[in-house]
Design an enzyme around this catalytic site. Structure first.
Site, PDB file in Angstrom:
ATOM      1  N   ARG A  28      54.787 -26.990 -29.108  1.00 41.35           N
ATOM      2  CA  ARG A  28      54.492 -27.950 -28.027  1.00 41.35           C
ATOM      3  C   ARG A  28      53.137 -27.709 -27.984  1.00 41.35           C
ATOM      4  O   ARG A  28      52.739 -28.102 -26.717  1.00 41.35           O
ATOM      5  CB  ARG A  28      55.104 -27.543 -26.617  1.00 41.35           C
ATOM      6  CG  ARG A  28      56.734 -28.145 -26.708  1.00 41.35           C
ATOM      7  CD  ARG A  28      57.300 -28.467 -25.304  1.00 41.35           C
ATOM      8  NE  ARG A  28      58.662 -28.456 -25.340  1.00 41.35           N
ATOM      9  CZ  ARG A  28      59.170 -27.702 -24.498  1.00 41.35           C
ATOM     10  NH1 ARG A  28      58.958 -27.031 -23.723  1.00 41.35           N
ATOM     11  NH2 ARG A  28      60.560 -28.008 -24.535  1.00 41.35           N
ATOM     12  N   ARG A  47      48.674 -40.020 -23.044  1.00 39.50           N
ATOM     13  CA  ARG A  47      49.957 -40.465 -22.582  1.00 39.50           C
ATOM     14  C   ARG A  47      49.929 -41.795 -21.573  1.00 39.50           C
ATOM     15  O   ARG A  47      50.857 -42.407 -21.607  1.00 39.50           O
ATOM     16  CB  ARG A  47      50.628 -39.134 -22.261  1.00 39.50           C
ATOM     17  CG  ARG A  47      51.775 -39.461 -21.283  1.00 39.50           C
ATOM     18  CD  ARG A  47      53.098 -39.530 -21.886  1.00 39.50           C
ATOM     19  NE  ARG A  47      54.432 -39.879 -21.259  1.00 39.50           N
ATOM     20  CZ  ARG A  47      55.266 -38.769 -20.878  1.00 39.50           C
ATOM     21  NH1 ARG A  47      55.040 -37.440 -21.172  1.00 39.50           N
ATOM     22  NH2 ARG A  47      56.275 -39.283 -20.333  1.00 39.50           N
ATOM     23  N   ARG A  63      51.272 -31.350 -22.569  1.00 36.00           N
ATOM     24  CA  ARG A  63      50.860 -31.867 -21.235  1.00 36.00           C
ATOM     25  C   ARG A  63      49.892 -30.843 -20.730  1.00 36.00           C
ATOM     26  O   ARG A  63      49.277 -30.989 -19.680  1.00 36.00           O
ATOM     27  CB  ARG A  63      52.111 -32.025 -20.415  1.00 36.00           C
ATOM     28  CG  ARG A  63      52.880 -33.101 -20.681  1.00 36.00           C
ATOM     29  CD  ARG A  63      54.128 -33.250 -19.891  1.00 36.00           C
ATOM     30  NE  ARG A  63      55.221 -32.526 -20.013  1.00 36.00           N
ATOM     31  CZ  ARG A  63      56.345 -32.085 -19.632  1.00 36.00           C
ATOM     32  NH1 ARG A  63      56.743 -32.796 -18.546  1.00 36.00           N
ATOM     33  NH2 ARG A  63      57.361 -31.224 -20.004  1.00 36.00           N
ATOM     34  N   ASP A 108      59.471 -36.629 -31.228  1.00 36.90           N
ATOM     35  CA  ASP A 108      60.611 -35.833 -30.614  1.00 36.90           C
ATOM     36  C   ASP A 108      61.903 -35.629 -31.444  1.00 36.90           C
ATOM     37  O   ASP A 108      62.101 -36.327 -32.398  1.00 36.90           O
ATOM     38  CB  ASP A 108      61.229 -37.034 -29.219  1.00 36.90           C
ATOM     39  CG  ASP A 108      62.005 -36.452 -28.377  1.00 36.90           C
ATOM     40  OD1 ASP A 108      61.517 -35.574 -27.560  1.00 36.90           O
ATOM     41  OD2 ASP A 108      63.018 -36.412 -28.407  1.00 36.90           O
ATOM     42  N   TYR A 149      73.055 -33.741 -26.711  1.00 38.76           N
ATOM     43  CA  TYR A 149      72.406 -34.913 -26.050  1.00 38.76           C
ATOM     44  C   TYR A 149      73.356 -36.138 -26.271  1.00 38.76           C
ATOM     45  O   TYR A 149      73.327 -37.010 -25.150  1.00 38.76           O
ATOM     46  CB  TYR A 149      71.077 -35.200 -26.294  1.00 38.76           C
ATOM     47  CG  TYR A 149      69.784 -34.083 -26.095  1.00 38.76           C
ATOM     48  CD1 TYR A 149      69.352 -34.076 -24.811  1.00 38.76           C
ATOM     49  CD2 TYR A 149      69.566 -33.052 -26.996  1.00 38.76           C
ATOM     50  CE1 TYR A 149      68.450 -32.853 -24.331  1.00 38.76           C
ATOM     51  CE2 TYR A 149      68.714 -31.911 -26.561  1.00 38.76           C
ATOM     52  CZ  TYR A 149      68.203 -31.973 -25.165  1.00 38.76           C
ATOM     53  OH  TYR A 149      67.267 -31.015 -24.749  1.00 38.76           O
TER      54      TYR A 149
END
Length: 354
Positions: free
Chosen positions: A27, A40, A31, A77, A154
């Protein structure tokens, strides 16, 4: 394609000599960087950012403009394949990824298509091509996918889960249905990663985020078996050099020997696994990637350097170590701390490669 000026990461994965231990972070484009948050916002939402070639390329390169990292990782992703299968992926604020049409029964699984990476997932391939071109050979580009088991969690749960009750119910009551789903996902991942390699990814990684929630026998049957199938189907050479494959099961430290037997080049390990013990167990069969607790990056420079020193010492002399966090970087880590971390790894690791 430009020749690589820094191939330290690829050499370490293949256990070839390096001048210092290479380092990148899971990552690393994300963020914790103010410039990422700005892009973003410009994109509107996370999925739109992933699907915009120019912006996905820009955020992939952002951490490399700040830090002397030894690899770039594709900004994407893990749930792109289930989305391309028609499950309707979306991201809800504060909720994480969710699916509009989760898998409920065998009939749902039978209807699932195997996505064509250059059709339904062409936006990922376009991003790989753009990033590879923009890197100009400075560092290698890592491509990746989620493992079939992790993707299936998921798809069946419909969202992130803590107890995994829906998929475990399917596993114990309808194992044939789950095996069909996992096989379709393995076929899809093989096509997807091979397409990333052809598009320019110089190494690939399989993220088995939720393999660690399984018992030993279930891990072998429902997770590792399908990752082995993928590794057997991957293109392992491109552009005249090997394409290393890294396997990472979070919480999978007890299965390192079995993971090594898949034929992968490297294993990712989390901070719950002692890297010295891991190296003694796998010997020189595979490289190791890891394994600092991401939370150490909150600490003082001195405390963080102590941790880097400890991990380097535990791994010991020689190549075959890619320094990384044991999982993704937290979103509120100060970028200055990351800079100190990267510089510390490079500076402190030189003595282990003389």
């Amino acid at each position: 394609m430009s020749a690589l000026t820094n191939d330290r990461y690829l050499r370490a994965l293949l256990r070839q000599p390096v001048d210092k231990t290479p380092v990148w972070m899971m990552r690393q484009a994300g963020r914790y960087l103010p410039e990422y948050r700005k892009i973003r916002q410009q994109a509107g939402d996370f999925l739109s950012l992933c699907k915009n070639t120019e912006l996905a390329c820009e955020v992939t390169l952002q951490p490399l403009h700040r830090f002397p990292l030894d690899a770039a990782i594709l900004f994407s992703d893990i749930l792109t394949i289930p989305d391309a299968m028609g499950l309707g992926l979306y991201f809800s604020a504060g909720e994480g990824p969710m699916f509009q049409r989760p898998i409920d029964c065998l009939a749902d699984i039978e209807k699932l298509p195997i996505p064509d990476p250059e059709q339904e997932l062409v936006y990922v391939m376009n991003a790989v091509r753009a990033i590879r071109k923009a890197l100009q050979g400075k560092v290698p580009l890592i491509g990746f996918s989620g493992s079939p088991w992790t993707l299936a969690t998921y798809m069946v749960e419909g969202r992130s889960s803590k107890a995994f009750t829906h998929i475990k119910k399917m596993m114990y009551t309808e194992p044939k249905a789950l095996h069909l789903l996992l096989d379709k996902l393995a076929q899809s991942v093989i096509l997807y990663l091979n397409a990333q390699i052809r598009a320019g990814a110089q190494s690939v990684m399989i993220f088995d985020t939720w393999g660690g929630v399984l018992t030993g026998p279930d891990y072998h049957q429902f997770s590792l078996h399908y990752m082995h199938q993928i590794i057997d189907g991957l293109q392992r050479e491109h552009e005249g050099r090997k394409v290393p494959v890294t396997l990472f099961t979070k919480g999978g430290g007890q299965w390192l020997e079995a993971m090594t037997a898949t034929g992968c080049d490297a294993l990712g390990i989390d901070w719950m696994t002692d890297i010295e013990e891991a190296r003694s167990r796998v010997g020189n069969k595979v490289a190791l990637q890891g394994n600092m607790d991401p939370s150490i990056l909150y600490a003082s420079k001195e405390r963080m350097e102590f941790e880097v020193k400890t991990i380097l010492k535990q791994f010991g002399q020689g190549s075959g170590h890619v320094f990384n966090l044991g999982h993704g970087i937290h979103q509120d880590i100060p970028p200055e701390h990351v800079k100190n971390f990267i510089n510390s790894v490079h500076k402190l690791s030189e003595q282990y490669h003389q």
